[in-house]
Design a protein around this motif. Structure first.
Motif, PDB file in Angstrom:
ATOM      1  N   THR A  28       6.865   6.555  -9.640  1.00  0.00           N
ATOM      2  CA  THR A  28       7.068   7.379  -8.540  1.00  0.00           C
ATOM      3  C   THR A  28       8.596   7.264  -7.836  1.00  0.00           C
ATOM      4  O   THR A  28       9.114   8.168  -7.604  1.00  0.00           O
ATOM      5  CB  THR A  28       6.125   7.145  -7.540  1.00  0.00           C
ATOM      6  N   PHE A  29       8.890   5.896  -7.819  1.00  0.00           N
ATOM      7  CA  PHE A  29      10.084   5.452  -7.107  1.00  0.00           C
ATOM      8  C   PHE A  29      11.378   6.075  -8.256  1.00  0.00           C
ATOM      9  O   PHE A  29      12.438   6.480  -7.710  1.00  0.00           O
ATOM     10  CB  PHE A  29      10.368   3.858  -7.063  1.00  0.00           C
ATOM     11  N   ALA A  30      11.039   6.048  -9.476  1.00  0.00           N
ATOM     12  CA  ALA A  30      12.404   6.485 -10.347  1.00  0.00           C
ATOM     13  C   ALA A  30      12.498   7.861 -10.310  1.00  0.00           C
ATOM     14  O   ALA A  30      13.761   8.446 -10.347  1.00  0.00           O
ATOM     15  CB  ALA A  30      11.922   5.968 -11.685  1.00  0.00           C
TER      16      ALA A  30
ATOM     17  N   ILE B 131      15.976   9.831  -8.956  1.00  0.00           N
ATOM     18  CA  ILE B 131      16.343  11.202  -9.525  1.00  0.00           C
ATOM     19  C   ILE B 131      16.690  12.379  -8.624  1.00  0.00           C
ATOM     20  O   ILE B 131      17.549  12.966  -8.598  1.00  0.00           O
ATOM     21  CB  ILE B 131      15.522  11.559 -10.878  1.00  0.00           C
ATOM     22  N   GLU B 132      15.391  12.557  -7.857  1.00  0.00           N
ATOM     23  CA  GLU B 132      15.391  13.566  -6.888  1.00  0.00           C
ATOM     24  C   GLU B 132      16.689  13.570  -5.725  1.00  0.00           C
ATOM     25  O   GLU B 132      17.137  14.881  -5.361  1.00  0.00           O
ATOM     26  CB  GLU B 132      13.929  13.731  -6.393  1.00  0.00           C
ATOM     27  N   GLN B 133      16.736  12.571  -5.435  1.00  0.00           N
ATOM     28  CA  GLN B 133      17.779  12.196  -4.228  1.00  0.00           C
ATOM     29  C   GLN B 133      19.166  12.023  -4.860  1.00  0.00           C
ATOM     30  O   GLN B 133      19.971  11.647  -4.265  1.00  0.00           O
ATOM     31  CB  GLN B 133      17.425  10.954  -3.377  1.00  0.00           C
ATOM     32  N   GLY B 134      19.478  12.121  -6.357  1.00  0.00           N
ATOM     33  CA  GLY B 134      20.625  11.999  -6.960  1.00  0.00           C
ATOM     34  C   GLY B 134      21.271  10.487  -7.015  1.00  0.00           C
ATOM     35  O   GLY B 134      22.372  10.428  -7.093  1.00  0.00           O
TER      36      GLY B 134
ATOM     37  N   THR C 142       0.790  -1.147  -0.078  1.00  0.00           N
ATOM     38  CA  THR C 142       0.103  -0.073  -0.195  1.00  0.00           C
ATOM     39  C   THR C 142       0.783   1.103   0.027  1.00  0.00           C
ATOM     40  O   THR C 142       0.411   2.298  -0.058  1.00  0.00           O
ATOM     41  CB  THR C 142      -0.884  -0.160   1.207  1.00  0.00           C
ATOM     42  N   THR C 143       2.156   1.040  -0.219  1.00  0.00           N
ATOM     43  CA  THR C 143       3.010   2.285  -0.052  1.00  0.00           C
ATOM     44  C   THR C 143       2.750   3.267  -1.173  1.00  0.00           C
ATOM     45  O   THR C 143       2.754   2.616  -2.515  1.00  0.00           O
ATOM     46  CB  THR C 143       4.505   1.701  -0.087  1.00  0.00           C
ATOM     47  N   THR C 144       2.862   4.460  -0.995  1.00  0.00           N
ATOM     48  CA  THR C 144       2.591   5.452  -2.177  1.00  0.00           C
ATOM     49  C   THR C 144       3.708   6.500  -2.114  1.00  0.00           C
ATOM     50  O   THR C 144       4.044   7.018  -3.422  1.00  0.00           O
ATOM     51  CB  THR C 144       1.319   6.219  -1.983  1.00  0.00           C
ATOM     52  N   ASP C 145       4.570   6.568  -1.229  1.00  0.00           N
ATOM     53  CA  ASP C 145       5.787   7.668  -0.995  1.00  0.00           C
ATOM     54  C   ASP C 145       7.019   6.605  -0.825  1.00  0.00           C
ATOM     55  O   ASP C 145       7.101   5.979   0.317  1.00  0.00           O
ATOM     56  CB  ASP C 145       5.556   8.612  -0.024  1.00  0.00           C
ATOM     57  N   TYR C 146       7.820   6.623  -1.661  1.00  0.00           N
ATOM     58  CA  TYR C 146       9.147   5.812  -1.593  1.00  0.00           C
ATOM     59  C   TYR C 146      10.299   6.430  -1.207  1.00  0.00           C
ATOM     60  O   TYR C 146      11.412   5.982  -1.353  1.00  0.00           O
ATOM     61  CB  TYR C 146       9.198   5.191  -2.839  1.00  0.00           C
ATOM     62  N   SER C 147      10.165   7.734  -0.693  1.00  0.00           N
ATOM     63  CA  SER C 147      11.417   8.479  -0.628  1.00  0.00           C
ATOM     64  C   SER C 147      12.471   7.637   0.590  1.00  0.00           C
ATOM     65  O   SER C 147      13.382   7.923   0.519  1.00  0.00           O
ATOM     66  CB  SER C 147      10.868   9.893  -0.058  1.00  0.00           C
TER      67      SER C 147
ATOM     68  N   PHE D  56       4.733   4.149 -16.607  1.00  0.00           N
ATOM     69  CA  PHE D  56       5.991   4.170 -16.280  1.00  0.00           C
ATOM     70  C   PHE D  56       6.757   4.631 -17.427  1.00  0.00           C
ATOM     71  O   PHE D  56       7.234   3.858 -18.437  1.00  0.00           O
ATOM     72  CB  PHE D  56       6.251   2.939 -15.853  1.00  0.00           C
ATOM     73  N   LYS D  57       7.555   5.805 -17.345  1.00  0.00           N
ATOM     74  CA  LYS D  57       8.296   6.399 -18.551  1.00  0.00           C
ATOM     75  C   LYS D  57       9.413   7.171 -18.215  1.00  0.00           C
ATOM     76  O   LYS D  57       9.559   8.025 -19.056  1.00  0.00           O
ATOM     77  CB  LYS D  57       7.210   7.213 -19.504  1.00  0.00           C
ATOM     78  N   VAL D  58       9.975   6.697 -17.158  1.00  0.00           N
ATOM     79  CA  VAL D  58      11.370   7.630 -16.813  1.00  0.00           C
ATOM     80  C   VAL D  58      12.542   6.988 -17.659  1.00  0.00           C
ATOM     81  O   VAL D  58      12.541   5.672 -17.732  1.00  0.00           O
ATOM     82  CB  VAL D  58      11.817   7.301 -15.430  1.00  0.00           C
ATOM     83  N   PRO D  59      13.204   7.960 -18.697  1.00  0.00           N
ATOM     84  CA  PRO D  59      14.058   7.370 -19.590  1.00  0.00           C
ATOM     85  C   PRO D  59      15.456   6.488 -18.813  1.00  0.00           C
ATOM     86  O   PRO D  59      15.822   7.116 -17.872  1.00  0.00           O
ATOM     87  CB  PRO D  59      14.648   8.649 -20.308  1.00  0.00           C
TER      88      PRO D  59
END
Length: 394
Positions: A251-253, A257-260, A221-226, A277-280
């Motif tokens: 979201t995870f991908a 990227i946001e966390q480098g 049920t996780t939605t935020d993977y930070s 799902f479309k993160v290059p």
């Protein structure tokens, strides 16, 4: 007071056992009687129609509907296709409830699905007791058809027209090893049969090759993977992310990227959804090729597109067409053997007799004599391009 409560609990337990025994007896009676082949058969499709994996179920049932429309009349069958919703967020309960519902319906002699491995594990014993064959076009957990560690969750009533994790796991892992040259891989499972099984299969091959692995686990049920992204080592090359919700892979991908973090996300078949799902640079694996590139499928693809205007051909629909085709042919064979009457047992016995030339996924369909899986099945690796398209790379 305590004695009274104990007596009440005992009476309740007895009632549950009696009800269960009665349901099993009624299912056996239904299985033995059969149904006239001149009447309408009900063909349920147990799949997620709502929730995070609804894209999968909606695509699957559209292809099943097209198969019924185009194939049933040629086989002399009248088929009513019905959807049974099993949102992945709700776990095993919907699949269990639907199984009880369908075994009590005398017009049901076969089932499509469940689409998820967890759904199959939760209901296959019920279908087997009622002698109802069920065919999944997407449940890949290894122990549904093969014994793993002395355990085999599936029953002789379960079939799938796609390969299992015992093929997908090594395919994914070997691509990581030989092509991506990984040194460290993080495997994130979601505490449910599909992701745990695939993660185990990938991890086993990686460890044998000397690749360092880190195992993480998150609720389904996780939605935020930070918080999980922070646990990914900075020197990890790949994160294996076998979700059944492609929006979560997105979201995870993005959070990676946001966390480098440099690691590439590698999803399984449950992540294969170009619209979500479309993160290059990310990867997905799937049990089906892009059938728009199979010349023999040109008219089939054109017909489906006409019946589903504006919809794109994905990877989950074609195996669903195939599973429906197998089920319809098994019913037709049972009708022939029964001189106009089909029993559940007869349909179950005829599944493995079905052979399909010009199989929708290419080549022909033949069943393994050792498992209830198709022969010569394989998985395909795709990489997401800068424009969001999926390119076949392995």
């Amino acid at each position: 007071m305590k004695k009274g409560i104990i007596l009440l609990l005992a009476a309740a337990a007895t009632a549950v056992v009696a009800a269960s025994a009665q349901a099993s007896h009624q299912a056996s009676d239904v299985a033995a009687k059969g149904i006239s082949c001149k009447s309408t058969f009900t063909l349920p499709f147990v799949t997620p129609l709502t929730g995070g994996a609804a894209y999968l179920g909606q695509e699957q049932i559209s292809w099943a509907r097209y198969a019924v429309k185009t194939l049933a009349p040629k086989l002399g069958l009248k088929i009513k296709l019905v959807g049974g919703d099993t949102p992945v967020e709700q776990g095993a309960t919907p699949a269990q409830d639907l199984a009880q519902k369908y075994i009590g319906d005398p017009s049901v002699v076969a089932i499509l699905g469940p689409s998820t491995s967890g759904g199959v594990a939760a209901s296959t014993q019920t279908y087997f007791a009622a002698r109802i064959a069920h065919l999944s076009p997407s449940a890949t957990r290894t122990d549904l058809t093969k014994t793993v560690g002395g355990v085999k969750e599936g029953t002789p009533a379960f079939f799938r027209d796609v390969p299992g994790d015992y093929i997908q796991g090594p395919t994914d892992a070997n691509y990581m090893i030989k092509t991506l040259k990984v040194k460290k891989v993080v495997l994130l499972d979601f505490q449910e049969p599909y992701s745990v099984g695939l993660s185990d299969a990938v991890e086993g091959v990686l460890k044998k090759a000397g690749v360092a692995t880190v195992r993480l686990s998150a609720p389904n049920t996780t939605t935020d993977y930070s918080a999980y992204v922070t646990k990914v080592p900075s020197d990890a090359d790949v994160v294996s992310f076998p979700t059944q919700k492609p929006a979560d892979a997105q979201t995870f991908a993005q959070q990676m990227i946001e966390q480098g973090k440099k690691a590439k996300v590698f999803g399984g078949d449950g992540s294969n959804a170009p619209s979500q799902f479309k993160v290059p640079g990310s990867y997905v694996s799937n049990f089906a090729p892009d059938i728009t590139g199979i010349a023999a499928d040109a008219s089939l693809v054109a017909g489906w597109k006409k019946a589903n205007p504006g919809k794109a051909v994905g990877s989950f629909g074609p195996p669903s067409y195939g599973a429906t085709q197998v089920a319809l042919n098994a019913i037709a064979l049972a009708c022939k053997a029964g001189h106009g009457t089909a029993t559940r047992q007869a349909v179950l016995q005829n599944i493995k007799k079905v052979k399909i030339n010009n199989w929708i996924l290419g080549g022909s369909l033949r069943w393994s004599t050792k498992t209830n899986d198709p022969l010569n099945a394989k998985f395909y690796i795709f990489q997401i391009q800068s424009n969001g398209s999926y390119k076949l790379v392995g």
